[in-house]
Scaffold this active site. Structure first.
Site, PDB file in Angstrom:
ATOM      1  CD  GLU A 163      -2.797  -1.234   2.629  1.00 27.04           C
ATOM      2  OE1 GLU A 163      -2.824  -0.265   3.226  1.00 27.04           O
ATOM      3  OE2 GLU A 163      -3.282  -2.511   2.559  1.00 27.04           O
ATOM      4  CG  ASN A 204      -0.486  -7.122  -1.230  1.00 26.86           C
ATOM      5  OD1 ASN A 204      -0.888  -7.823  -2.055  1.00 26.86           O
ATOM      6  ND2 ASN A 204      -1.209  -6.892  -0.127  1.00 26.86           N
ATOM      7  CG  HIS A 240      -9.559  -5.990   1.035  1.00 24.58           C
ATOM      8  ND1 HIS A 240     -10.060  -7.164   1.934  1.00 24.58           N
ATOM      9  CD2 HIS A 240      -8.370  -5.565   1.215  1.00 24.58           C
ATOM     10  CE1 HIS A 240      -8.730  -7.364   2.420  1.00 24.58           C
ATOM     11  NE2 HIS A 240      -7.571  -6.716   2.254  1.00 24.58           N
ATOM     12  CD  GLU A 268      -4.222  -8.024   1.824  1.00 28.99           C
ATOM     13  OE1 GLU A 268      -5.212  -7.158   2.194  1.00 28.99           O
ATOM     14  OE2 GLU A 268      -3.208  -7.491   1.933  1.00 28.99           O
ATOM     15  CG  ASP A 270     -12.581  -8.910   2.252  1.00 30.82           C
ATOM     16  OD1 ASP A 270     -12.464  -8.055   1.165  1.00 30.82           O
ATOM     17  OD2 ASP A 270     -11.902  -9.088   3.141  1.00 30.82           O
TER      18      ASP A 270
HETATM   19  O1  9MR Z   1      -7.249  -8.204   8.827  1.00 27.75           O
HETATM   20  C1  9MR Z   1      -6.039  -7.375   9.316  1.00 27.75           C
HETATM   21  C2  9MR Z   1      -6.586  -6.894  10.714  1.00 27.75           C
HETATM   22  O2  9MR Z   1      -7.087  -7.916  11.595  1.00 27.75           O
HETATM   23  C3  9MR Z   1      -5.688  -5.869  11.310  1.00 27.75           C
HETATM   24  O3  9MR Z   1      -6.112  -5.318  12.584  1.00 27.75           O
HETATM   25  C4  9MR Z   1      -5.401  -4.856  10.389  1.00 27.75           C
HETATM   26  C5  9MR Z   1      -4.079  -3.852  10.652  1.00 27.75           C
HETATM   27  O4  9MR Z   1      -3.013  -4.551  10.833  1.00 27.75           O
HETATM   28  O5  9MR Z   1      -4.766  -5.300   9.087  1.00 27.75           O
HETATM   29  C6  9MR Z   1      -5.988  -6.039   8.537  1.00 27.75           C
HETATM   30  O6  9MR Z   1      -5.488  -6.928   7.197  1.00 27.75           O
HETATM   31  C7  9MR Z   1      -5.020  -5.848   6.273  1.00 27.75           C
HETATM   32  C8  9MR Z   1      -3.799  -6.293   5.505  1.00 27.75           C
HETATM   33  O7  9MR Z   1      -2.626  -6.392   6.410  1.00 27.75           O
HETATM   34  C9  9MR Z   1      -3.463  -5.405   4.384  1.00 27.75           C
HETATM   35  N1  9MR Z   1      -4.525  -4.816   3.491  1.00 27.75           N
HETATM   36  C10 9MR Z   1      -5.708  -4.563   4.005  1.00 27.75           C
HETATM   37  C11 9MR Z   1      -6.058  -5.471   5.354  1.00 27.75           C
HETATM   38  C12 9MR Z   1      -7.665  -5.267   5.886  1.00 27.75           C
HETATM   39  O8  9MR Z   1      -7.401  -4.261   6.676  1.00 27.75           O
END
Ligand code: 9MR
Length: 356
Positions: A163, A204, A240, A268, A270
């Site tokens: 990101e 990513n 997402h 990732e 959903d």
């Molecule tokens: O699903 C993850 C959540 O449990 C965490 O609190 C959050 C912060 O670390 O990250 C979420 O996963 C993210 C991923 O690492 C990067 N892309 C977006 C995902 C959803 O926020």
């Protein structure tokens, strides 16, 4: 001896009777073929992954059994992030990530590492770090090389940078850019490559399907890394997404990523049913079917890119009960192919249908 002969004779009689009753010639009977159960990992022509939560893997047998049965690729939802692995300057905590890696090795699954560099989930010591540019560079390099080195030969691929592009298409003004300038992205890839030359390295991000602004910026970034000779193997489309997204935007996201020639990981996925985050919202079979159609459209578009570029599809956690969306947005949602009772939703069959 005599009783042994008698036993063999009676066994022969029983088996002959069996063959006679089903009128199969014992001379031509084929060895019993094991019927392969339909699961995502058995049925799909590319790797199928899930991001997993280590606590649930340890404490919930239903969750762990579903992961074991359905998937052949594992991503740590949180256990390999900076704050999880490296909570203080000279302290690394490997136990949760090691647990997952050992589970994956024992059950023959691939591990995709997530993530070496992100602007979120940083520990306080990094956010508060007072150092020169050289000290920041050392912090970046040491973290990447210690983590990649620890998992060398066990984690096959990494989201090196996560990101780094903002939604308006500019380079995100993250702590890393503020301390090190935008070229830190390429150096992060070089540091990871030095630590494990065999690991596949991914950039990513989310939002390729939003439209051309962010997508073009991401594609320009990866193409410019390639043209500078920086080793990058793949591009992760987080995906997402939401049930209201158009199939055309989803397909363009996938085909333009493939046009880079890099491997493409839907990393990732959903599909939110409640993208407006309504507090009160009902799950209906109509919505479940619309979601299924959206999963199918994504799988179909992914199946159409060259096989050698199909790194796989990873869903972000396992069941609707474990998804990050309801807790993150404080609203109900049902974004995944399994429901909270570990049962397959219509989206599950739609994923299988997407490659038919
Ligand atoms: O699903 C993850 C959540 O449990 C965490 O609190 C959050 C912060 O670390 O990250 C979420 O996963 C993210 C991923 O690492 C990067 N892309 C977006 C995902 C959803 O926020």
């Amino acid at each position: 001896m005599a009783s042994g002969l008698l036993l063999s004779a009676s066994l022969l009689a029983i088996s002959c009777a069996k063959y006679q009753s089903t009128s199969i010639d014992p001379g031509v009977i084929a060895p019993l073929k094991q019927v392969e159960e339909i699961t995502l990992q058995n049925s799909m022509p590319f790797a199928m992954g899930a991001a997993v939560n280590v606590s649930l893997m340890k404490s919930n047998a239903n969750y762990r059994d579903l992961v074991t049965k359905e998937f052949n690729s594992i991503t740590a939802e949180n256990a390999m992030k900076f704050a999880s692995l490296h909570p203080a300057k000279d302290t690394y905590t490997w136990s949760d990530a090691d647990y997952l890696v050992n589970y994956a090795i024992a059950s023959g699954k691939r591990v995709h590492g997530h993530t070496l560099n992100w602007y979120k989930s940083l520990p306080d010591w990094v956010n508060n770090f007072q150092g020169t540019t050289a000290e920041w560079e050392n912090l970046l390099k040491t973290h990447i090389q210690t983590v990649v080195g620890h998992f060398k030969g066990k984690v096959v691929s990494w989201d090196v940078v996560n990101e780094a592009i903002a939604d308006d298409g500019t380079i995100r003004n993250s702590i890393w850019v503020q301390k090190l300038g935008t070229d830190y992205i390429g150096r992060a890839f070089q540091y990871a490559h030095e630590a494990d030359p065999d690991a596949l390295l991914f950039y990513n991000d989310y939002g390729h399907e939003f439209g051309p602004t962010k997508r073009t910026a991401i594609l320009n970034l990866v193409n410019s890394l390639k043209s500078k000779g920086i080793l990058i193997d793949g591009i992760g489309l987080q995906m997402h997404t939401r049930v209201t997204q158009t199939d055309a935007n989803l397909a363009t996201a996938i085909s333009t990523a493939a046009a880079t020639g890099l491997k493409v990981h839907i990393s990732e996925i959903d599909i939110a049913l409640n993208p407006d985050r309504a507090q009160s919202f009902t799950y209906t079979s109509t919505l479940a079917d619309q979601q299924a159609a959206k999963y199918k459209a994504i799988v179909k578009a992914y199946n159409a890119i060259p096989k050698a570029q199909q790194f796989g599809i990873t869903q972000w956690n396992v069941t609707d009960a474990d998804s990050w969306i309801p807790s993150n947005y404080s609203c109900p949602d049902w974004p995944l192919p399994f429901d909270g009772q570990y049962q397959r939703k219509p989206a599950y069959q739609a994923i299988l249908d997407g490659v038919k």
